[in-house]
Design a protein around this motif. Sequence first.
Motif, mmCIF file in Angstrom:
data_model
loop_
_atom_site.group_PDB
_atom_site.id
_atom_site.type_symbol
_atom_site.label_atom_id
_atom_site.label_comp_id
_atom_site.label_asym_id
_atom_site.label_seq_id
_atom_site.Cartn_x
_atom_site.Cartn_y
_atom_site.Cartn_z
ATOM 1 N N LEU A 263 5.566 3.472 102.935
ATOM 2 C CA LEU A 263 4.680 4.640 102.961
ATOM 3 C C LEU A 263 3.265 4.244 103.350
ATOM 4 C CD1 LEU A 263 5.582 6.608 99.708
ATOM 5 C CD2 LEU A 263 6.066 7.296 102.055
ATOM 6 N N ARG A 288 0.974 14.721 94.361
ATOM 7 C CA ARG A 288 2.263 14.097 94.664
ATOM 8 C C ARG A 288 2.079 12.970 95.681
ATOM 9 N NH1 ARG A 288 7.829 14.371 95.429
ATOM 10 N NH2 ARG A 288 8.505 14.119 97.585
ATOM 11 N N GLU A 291 0.402 9.905 94.136
ATOM 12 C CA GLU A 291 1.344 9.186 93.272
ATOM 13 C C GLU A 291 2.319 8.352 94.106
ATOM 14 O OE1 GLU A 291 3.219 12.129 90.890
ATOM 15 O OE2 GLU A 291 1.412 12.565 89.692
ATOM 16 N N GLN A 292 2.774 8.914 95.205
ATOM 17 C CA GLN A 292 3.707 8.185 96.064
ATOM 18 C C GLN A 292 3.029 6.979 96.718
ATOM 19 O OE1 GLN A 292 4.735 11.444 98.614
ATOM 20 N NE2 GLN A 292 6.699 11.813 97.574
ATOM 21 N N LYS A 295 2.753 3.478 95.165
ATOM 22 C CA LYS A 295 3.913 2.584 95.130
ATOM 23 C C LYS A 295 4.562 2.535 96.517
ATOM 24 C CE LYS A 295 4.762 3.895 90.309
ATOM 25 N NZ LYS A 295 5.706 4.531 89.356
ATOM 26 N N SER A 300 12.694 3.227 96.841
ATOM 27 C CA SER A 300 12.862 4.682 96.881
ATOM 28 C C SER A 300 11.962 5.333 97.924
ATOM 29 C CB SER A 300 12.561 5.282 95.508
ATOM 30 O OG SER A 300 11.243 4.960 95.092
ATOM 31 N N ALA A 301 10.886 4.636 98.295
ATOM 32 C CA ALA A 301 9.949 5.201 99.275
ATOM 33 C C ALA A 301 10.580 5.348 100.654
ATOM 34 C CB ALA A 301 8.700 4.331 99.367
ATOM 35 N N MET A 304 11.872 8.901 101.327
ATOM 36 C CA MET A 304 10.968 10.033 101.125
ATOM 37 C C MET A 304 10.602 10.686 102.464
ATOM 38 S SD MET A 304 8.334 8.603 98.231
ATOM 39 C CE MET A 304 8.903 8.153 96.587
ATOM 40 N N GLU A 306 7.861 11.821 103.279
ATOM 41 C CA GLU A 306 6.502 11.380 103.631
ATOM 42 C C GLU A 306 6.486 10.059 104.394
ATOM 43 O OE1 GLU A 306 6.233 14.280 100.357
ATOM 44 O OE2 GLU A 306 7.480 12.507 100.731
#
Length: 323
Positions: A263, A288, A291-292, A295, A300-301, A304, A306
């Motif tokens: 990200l 949101r 927060e993303q 990390k 898990s990114a 996403m 994003e």
Amino acid sequence: AILTRVARSHVRVGTFQFFAARQNWQAVRELADYVIWRNYPELQNRPARYVELLQAVGERQARLVSSWLGVGFIHGVMNTDNMSIAGETIDYGPCAFMDEYDPATVFSSIDHIGRYRYENQLGIVQWNLARLAEAILPLLDEDYEKAVNQATEIVEAFYPQAEECWLDVMRGKLGFKESRPDDRELVESLLTLMHEAQADFTLTFRCLWKGILSAEIPTELTNLVGASAKVDKWFLSWRQRLLAEGVSPQEASERLRTTNPALIPRNHNVERVLSAAVKDSDFAPIHRLVEQLAKPYEASADSMPEAEPPRPGQRVTQTFCGT
């Protein structure tokens, strides 16, 4: 509202220029002594502390900007009043992160000639270092010629040293711990493939962790840089070079995941959450995203939304001071 900015120092190259332009050399000396006390205490009481200060500022800024280049960050306005003596990222006005790799990428709405383009950032640090050298020249040596020679030597040595910092960052992005002669060629070959294919900078490096677990080129990589004999050759050379360090594929994979973010704050996502806040008073998307982005390396990114690059209609090509 009150906005408080926190940094190890708000002294910039331009702060020294302010007093030097007025030939207030006493103030320049006091400022230099303060900076040494506050940010470079190891130089206190050293006979050549001002010469060493110039070197130390160059080293910190080289490491800083190399780390920018490693994540595709473009500062936007690297003038002398925006470059911290402490080597921290402050005053980044029309900044942005690159999507597809192009070394000539510029986002700043006021940078019409590409002075602060992605590939030029280390060169601009060298230019700023020369301005700092001019501002503290009388402190380097009482003999003017000796002072000029010392400053010139430091400024001219900067770029080769800074390129080594950049190469170290890029080695890390390819998973290497050791330094070997062919590393630059491996880095530059991949960047060339990415440029030719207009591949996404972040996603290309991120997907390498999958490639090291198999002898087969991951589909994610060929989707980005294309399927060709050149890509096959690079992938084989890179995989052999990495495994030659004696690490297991699993260890190498984990190393790649912890040096290449999934990200970044992509322009279209920033624009989206700002628009929601301004137009609809909806601040949930901003919270949101923040927060993303805290990390960016977590597995898990990768899945996403994003993490995805912008579609053609979402592309933001200009940023502004105040962004």
